[in-house]
Motif scaffolding. Structure first.
Motif, mmCIF file in Angstrom:
data_model
loop_
_atom_site.group_PDB
_atom_site.id
_atom_site.type_symbol
_atom_site.label_atom_id
_atom_site.label_comp_id
_atom_site.label_asym_id
_atom_site.label_seq_id
_atom_site.Cartn_x
_atom_site.Cartn_y
_atom_site.Cartn_z
ATOM 1 N N THR A 198 -2.679 39.875 -7.084
ATOM 2 C CA THR A 198 -1.787 39.596 -5.970
ATOM 3 C C THR A 198 -2.135 40.578 -4.859
ATOM 4 O O THR A 198 -2.269 41.779 -5.113
ATOM 5 C CB THR A 198 -0.319 39.762 -6.382
ATOM 6 O OG1 THR A 198 -0.014 38.844 -7.434
ATOM 7 C CG2 THR A 198 0.617 39.514 -5.217
ATOM 8 N N THR A 199 -2.282 40.081 -3.634
ATOM 9 C CA THR A 199 -2.786 40.932 -2.554
ATOM 10 C C THR A 199 -1.743 41.108 -1.450
ATOM 11 O O THR A 199 -1.065 40.165 -1.058
ATOM 12 C CB THR A 199 -4.062 40.337 -1.947
ATOM 13 O OG1 THR A 199 -3.815 38.991 -1.519
ATOM 14 C CG2 THR A 199 -5.195 40.323 -2.971
ATOM 15 N N ILE A 200 -1.655 42.357 -0.956
ATOM 16 C CA ILE A 200 -0.698 42.695 0.097
ATOM 17 C C ILE A 200 -1.430 43.470 1.183
ATOM 18 O O ILE A 200 -2.032 44.522 0.911
ATOM 19 C CB ILE A 200 0.475 43.551 -0.436
ATOM 20 C CG1 ILE A 200 1.130 42.880 -1.640
ATOM 21 C CG2 ILE A 200 1.493 43.799 0.679
ATOM 22 C CD1 ILE A 200 0.544 43.295 -2.986
ATOM 23 N N LEU A 201 -1.387 42.966 2.404
ATOM 24 C CA LEU A 201 -1.996 43.625 3.548
ATOM 25 C C LEU A 201 -0.941 44.457 4.259
ATOM 26 O O LEU A 201 0.109 43.939 4.653
ATOM 27 C CB LEU A 201 -2.573 42.587 4.509
ATOM 28 C CG LEU A 201 -3.276 43.121 5.751
ATOM 29 C CD1 LEU A 201 -4.511 43.932 5.375
ATOM 30 C CD2 LEU A 201 -3.640 41.980 6.689
ATOM 31 N N VAL A 202 -1.203 45.750 4.403
ATOM 32 C CA VAL A 202 -0.286 46.666 5.081
ATOM 33 C C VAL A 202 -0.827 46.908 6.486
ATOM 34 O O VAL A 202 -1.937 47.421 6.642
ATOM 35 C CB VAL A 202 -0.163 47.998 4.315
ATOM 36 C CG1 VAL A 202 0.816 48.930 5.021
ATOM 37 C CG2 VAL A 202 0.272 47.754 2.870
ATOM 38 N N VAL A 203 -0.062 46.517 7.499
ATOM 39 C CA VAL A 203 -0.529 46.626 8.881
ATOM 40 C C VAL A 203 0.413 47.512 9.681
ATOM 41 O O VAL A 203 1.600 47.600 9.376
ATOM 42 C CB VAL A 203 -0.624 45.237 9.551
ATOM 43 C CG1 VAL A 203 -1.630 44.356 8.834
ATOM 44 C CG2 VAL A 203 0.733 44.555 9.604
#
Length: 241
Positions: A198-203
């Motif tokens: 599961t992938t989470i992009l932190v911006v």
């Protein structure tokens, strides 16, 4: 957890993978566990540029262009320098990570959110373990992770190469379909997603960070990004709750 369960400033792609099965939580370090606005990466960037200028006896402008070319083609500037010039990787890492961490402060909210996650927490960075320990210590997060997997442990195979991730998974016995990966660069999530994570992009709340290249912000809408958040602690609080 579904897209509807996540409050702003979080978003999830249609059909995004959830978190019910996650037992290992993997976090990038720089610009992920602390806000990109601290711009430690700007300091690291400048020290890499100066190192390359001295090594190759070229101008700082030429060194900057060479550095970014290696970064884009090889995953890290270090990898490019090793392949193209056979440099001493340890000397390079020691030099570029001599940065001022005084802007970093303890993050009790993030520490509590990490504590609320069930399972194992790991740091996976293209930087050095020493740098990671220094940063985690300043943030007050050094007791919340079971291990740090750095570029040395990866035998200098950097994210986003598949070889790097496979080495990481083997080293820590991580089952990718039961793991989540948090990153500030979308391109570093493509392989983990393909492997089942599961992938989470932190911006950052505003994506205009002077020391970053425009291409580094590409991919936010890609199918391999399950979730996007501007507030890591808030996102983890939602999961822990």
């Amino acid at each position: 957890m579904t897209a509807q369960d996540l409050p702003l400033p979080h978003s999830s792609a249609p059909g995004a993978r959830g978190f019910d099965q996650v037992e290992t939580w993997v976090f990038d370090l720089d610009n992920t566990l602390y806000p990109a606005q601290h711009d430690l990466w700007g300091q690291i960037d400048a020290r890499m540029r100066d190192y390359i200028a001295g090594l190759l006896n070229i101008s700082r402008e030429e060194a900057f262009a060479r550095q970014k070319d290696y970064y884009r083609r090889y995953g890290t500037s270090l990898r490019g320098l090793m392949i193209e010039h056979g440099i001493d990787a340890h000397a390079f890492l020691d030099h570029v990570h001599e940065v001022d961490l005084s802007t970093l402060e303890p993050s009790p909210r993030l520490a509590a959110a990490l504590e609320g996650l069930p399972g194992t927490k790991l740091v996976y960075t293209n930087g050095s373990e020493r740098h990671a320990l220094n940063v985690l210590g300043k943030l007050g997060l050094d007791t919340h992770f079971s291990a740090i997997h750095d570029i040395v442990a990866a035998e200098f195979h950097p994210k986003p190469t598949e070889e790097a991730y496979l080495r990481f998974l083997r080293a820590h016995g991580v089952e990718p379909t039961r793991a989540a990966m948090f990153e500030d660069l979308a391109r570093n999530l493509e392989v983990p997603h393909r492997l089942g994570m599961t992938t989470i992009l932190v911006v950052p709340p505003t994506e205009q960070i002077e020391s970053r290249e425009s291409w580094e912000f590409e991919g936010r809408e890609a199918a391999f990004v399950d979730h996007v958040t501007e507030d890591l602690a808030g996102f983890l609080e939602t999961l822990g709750g």
